[in-house]
Design a protein around this motif. Structure first.
Motif, PDB file in Angstrom:
ATOM      1  N   LEU A 255      12.456  40.424  38.123  1.00 55.82           N
ATOM      2  CA  LEU A 255      11.093  40.040  37.407  1.00 55.82           C
ATOM      3  C   LEU A 255       9.674  40.970  37.956  1.00 55.82           C
ATOM      4  O   LEU A 255       9.194  40.587  37.092  1.00 55.82           O
ATOM      5  N   ASP A 256      10.135  42.228  38.747  1.00 52.14           N
ATOM      6  CA  ASP A 256       8.856  43.095  38.953  1.00 52.14           C
ATOM      7  C   ASP A 256       9.283  43.837  38.757  1.00 52.14           C
ATOM      8  O   ASP A 256       7.804  44.582  37.874  1.00 52.14           O
ATOM      9  N   PHE A 257      10.447  44.588  38.126  1.00 49.19           N
ATOM     10  CA  PHE A 257      10.673  45.831  37.394  1.00 49.19           C
ATOM     11  C   PHE A 257      10.359  45.657  36.045  1.00 49.19           C
ATOM     12  O   PHE A 257      10.228  44.974  35.235  1.00 49.19           O
ATOM     13  N   GLY A 258       9.326  46.840  35.621  1.00 47.02           N
ATOM     14  CA  GLY A 258       9.047  46.475  34.601  1.00 47.02           C
ATOM     15  C   GLY A 258       8.198  45.293  34.633  1.00 47.02           C
ATOM     16  O   GLY A 258       7.224  45.515  32.753  1.00 47.02           O
ATOM     17  N   ASP A 259       7.358  44.735  35.171  1.00 45.63           N
ATOM     18  CA  ASP A 259       6.360  43.934  35.045  1.00 45.63           C
ATOM     19  C   ASP A 259       5.090  44.329  34.420  1.00 45.63           C
ATOM     20  O   ASP A 259       4.040  43.520  33.504  1.00 45.63           O
ATOM     21  N   VAL A 260       4.062  45.141  34.508  1.00 42.24           N
ATOM     22  CA  VAL A 260       3.182  45.900  33.972  1.00 42.24           C
ATOM     23  C   VAL A 260       3.592  46.382  32.432  1.00 42.24           C
ATOM     24  O   VAL A 260       3.195  46.155  32.072  1.00 42.24           O
ATOM     25  N   ILE A 261       4.895  46.088  32.155  1.00 44.54           N
ATOM     26  CA  ILE A 261       4.924  46.794  30.862  1.00 44.54           C
ATOM     27  C   ILE A 261       4.739  45.771  29.827  1.00 44.54           C
ATOM     28  O   ILE A 261       3.931  45.473  28.638  1.00 44.54           O
ATOM     29  N   TYR A 262       5.572  44.638  30.518  1.00 51.68           N
ATOM     30  CA  TYR A 262       5.849  43.148  29.652  1.00 51.68           C
ATOM     31  C   TYR A 262       5.011  41.760  30.281  1.00 51.68           C
ATOM     32  O   TYR A 262       5.016  40.874  29.411  1.00 51.68           O
ATOM     33  N   LYS A 263       3.813  42.313  30.608  1.00 52.04           N
ATOM     34  CA  LYS A 263       2.899  41.587  31.197  1.00 52.04           C
ATOM     35  C   LYS A 263       2.022  40.776  29.965  1.00 52.04           C
ATOM     36  O   LYS A 263       1.065  40.271  29.775  1.00 52.04           O
ATOM     37  N   ILE A 264       2.459  42.042  28.489  1.00 52.77           N
ATOM     38  CA  ILE A 264       1.302  41.290  27.862  1.00 52.77           C
ATOM     39  C   ILE A 264       2.171  40.278  26.691  1.00 52.77           C
ATOM     40  O   ILE A 264       1.606  40.489  25.618  1.00 52.77           O
ATOM     41  N   ALA A 265       2.967  39.990  27.259  1.00 53.40           N
ATOM     42  CA  ALA A 265       3.416  38.734  26.450  1.00 53.40           C
ATOM     43  C   ALA A 265       3.124  37.442  26.967  1.00 53.40           C
ATOM     44  O   ALA A 265       1.830  37.683  26.914  1.00 53.40           O
ATOM     45  N   SER A 266       3.538  36.604  25.433  1.00 51.60           N
ATOM     46  CA  SER A 266       2.885  35.305  25.293  1.00 51.60           C
ATOM     47  C   SER A 266       2.444  34.710  26.847  1.00 51.60           C
ATOM     48  O   SER A 266       3.733  35.022  27.774  1.00 51.60           O
ATOM     49  N   ASN A 267       1.828  33.843  27.401  1.00 51.86           N
ATOM     50  CA  ASN A 267       1.552  32.774  27.802  1.00 51.86           C
ATOM     51  C   ASN A 267       3.011  31.946  27.531  1.00 51.86           C
ATOM     52  O   ASN A 267       3.337  31.685  28.957  1.00 51.86           O
TER      53      ASN A 267
END
Length: 405
Positions: A255-267
């Motif tokens: 869940l942590d890998f790339g989370d700063v990338i996919y954090k822009i996904a919708s809630n």
């Protein structure tokens, strides 16, 4: 633009840079198209004579060149199967895989390929290459992309590297513009048409043409659910401490890998990851399914995924200020110069670039500046402190547990 095997560089920094460029183009209502280039057996295809020539052009002495020539020579390989060993076969190409020198030598070998990109942008992670371009006219974008792709292919041919046509894909990022009814084909020098795809796994993160990250989150869900299912089926064999450790080592890193990338996904999409995260916590705590997630976080002593993502993101921003990220990211942020002397002017703030749409506000250059300035309202840093000290102060600023109630 080479992020492979370099200190301070990584899959995340490379993807943040590419994503920033694409979102900035979309913000301008430009079309953006990309070619994800795949090469066949690249580490085994390095020509020793060409590589020695590359090292010579970098100014290596004759003694060093002789050393490398000796390093490559007289290597053999064999195959062992069911106890039987084949005869030795001379290795006349490639860099020794598993060696310390191998990755660096490959980067030296492929580095000048980036010069052939022309009007397009390019980013490499070892041999993983993305070539992309943008503009107001789709025809112009595809024409430019084709010309750059042709030049890149010629550069690869000069290095005796083989393009894997079946795995090389095209994508048109069309989140803000309607998709055209028909796209001009991007072709190889051999005349093969590349396939247009809606999803592509780039450096461990699934990118989709809408940049929604729906596909990536779906894959994360599936992977985590599979592991949690295994843990629940075998829960009788684990102590409480073992359960805690297993989730931290096998679930949270996914869940942590790339989370700063996919954090822009919708809630709506991110909430699906919260659901599997809560299942993992219930595995550790034995809490019933009806337990509210706020209580789950308190029971296990872990922050929510939102807090984890925000923490990782602010760490990236601060590393950018400290110059601990690649220049292609640090160049995207600018420390503001105060125009007048006020109490708040003493605090470090960043210039927030102008954007024309919601998509521009998702870019690294905008969101990094905006989120840092928001944090500074409470942090109030006047000088840059060590990363360790920043992490400590940040942990006191962020809400550690869920407070949705």
């Amino acid at each position: 633009m080479q992020s492979g095997f370099r200190a301070g560089h990584g899959c995340t920094s490379a993807t943040l840079k590419v994503l920033n460029d694409i979102l900035t183009a979309i913000d301008k209502k430009h079309y953006c198209a990309a070619v994800f280039i795949d090469l066949a057996k690249v580490f085994d295809s390095v020509n020793h004579h060409i590589l020695i020539g590359r090292l010579d052009s970098l100014g290596f002495s004759n003694d060093c060149l002789a050393w490398f020539t000796n390093y490559f020579s007289d290597r053999v390989q064999c195959v062992k199967s069911e106890g039987l060993l084949s005869g030795p076969l001379a290795v006349s190409m490639g860099v020794p895989q598993g060696s310390i020198l191998g990755p660096t030598l490959f980067s030296v070998y492929i580095n000048e390929v980036a010069l052939a990109a022309g009007e397009s942008l390019i980013h490499l992670y070892a041999d993983d290459t993305i070539l992309y371009t943008s503009g107001p006219s789709l025809d112009t974008v595809l024409t430019t992309l084709q010309a750059s792709f042709n030049a890149i292919q010629l550069s690869f041919r000069g290095l005796q590297l083989l393009l894997n046509t079946s795995k090389t894909k095209c994508m048109l990022f069309n989140r803000s513009l309607p998709a055209p009814t028909r796209l001009s084909n991007i072709t190889t020098l051999d005349g093969s048409d590349l396939e247009y795809v809606d999803n592509y796994k780039y450096l461990g993160v699934w990118l989709d043409c809408k940049l929604s990250f729906q596909t990536h989150i779906k894959h994360l869900q599936s992977k985590v659910k599979s592991r949690i299912g295994f843990l629940f089926r075998n829960k009788a064999y684990f102590t409480h401490a073992a359960k805690h450790t297993l989730v931290k080592l096998t679930i949270l890193p996914i869940l942590d890998f790339g989370d700063v990338i996919y954090k822009i996904a919708s809630n709506t999409l991110l909430n699906k990851l919260d659901a599997v995260h809560h299942s993992a916590i219930r595995f550790v705590t034995k809490a019933p399914y009806t337990t509210h997630h706020c209580d789950l976080y308190a029971l296990v002593g872990w922050p929510s995924l939102h807090t984890r993502r925000q923490t990782h993101w602010l760490h990236v921003i601060y590393k950018t200020l400290l110059g601990k990220v690649p220049p292609y990211l640090s160049s995207l942020v600018t420390i503001a110069s105060p125009t007048c002397s006020t109490r708040s002017s003493r605090y470090i703030s960043l210039v927030t670039p102008k954007t024309d749409s919601f998509f521009g506000r998702l870019s690294f250059q905008f969101s990094a500046a905006n989120d840092w300035n928001e944090l500074q309202k409470s942090l109030k840093l006047e000088t840059l402190i060590s990363l360790t000290s920043f992490k400590h102060q940040l942990s006191e600023q962020l809400t550690y547990y869920c407070t949705c109630t």
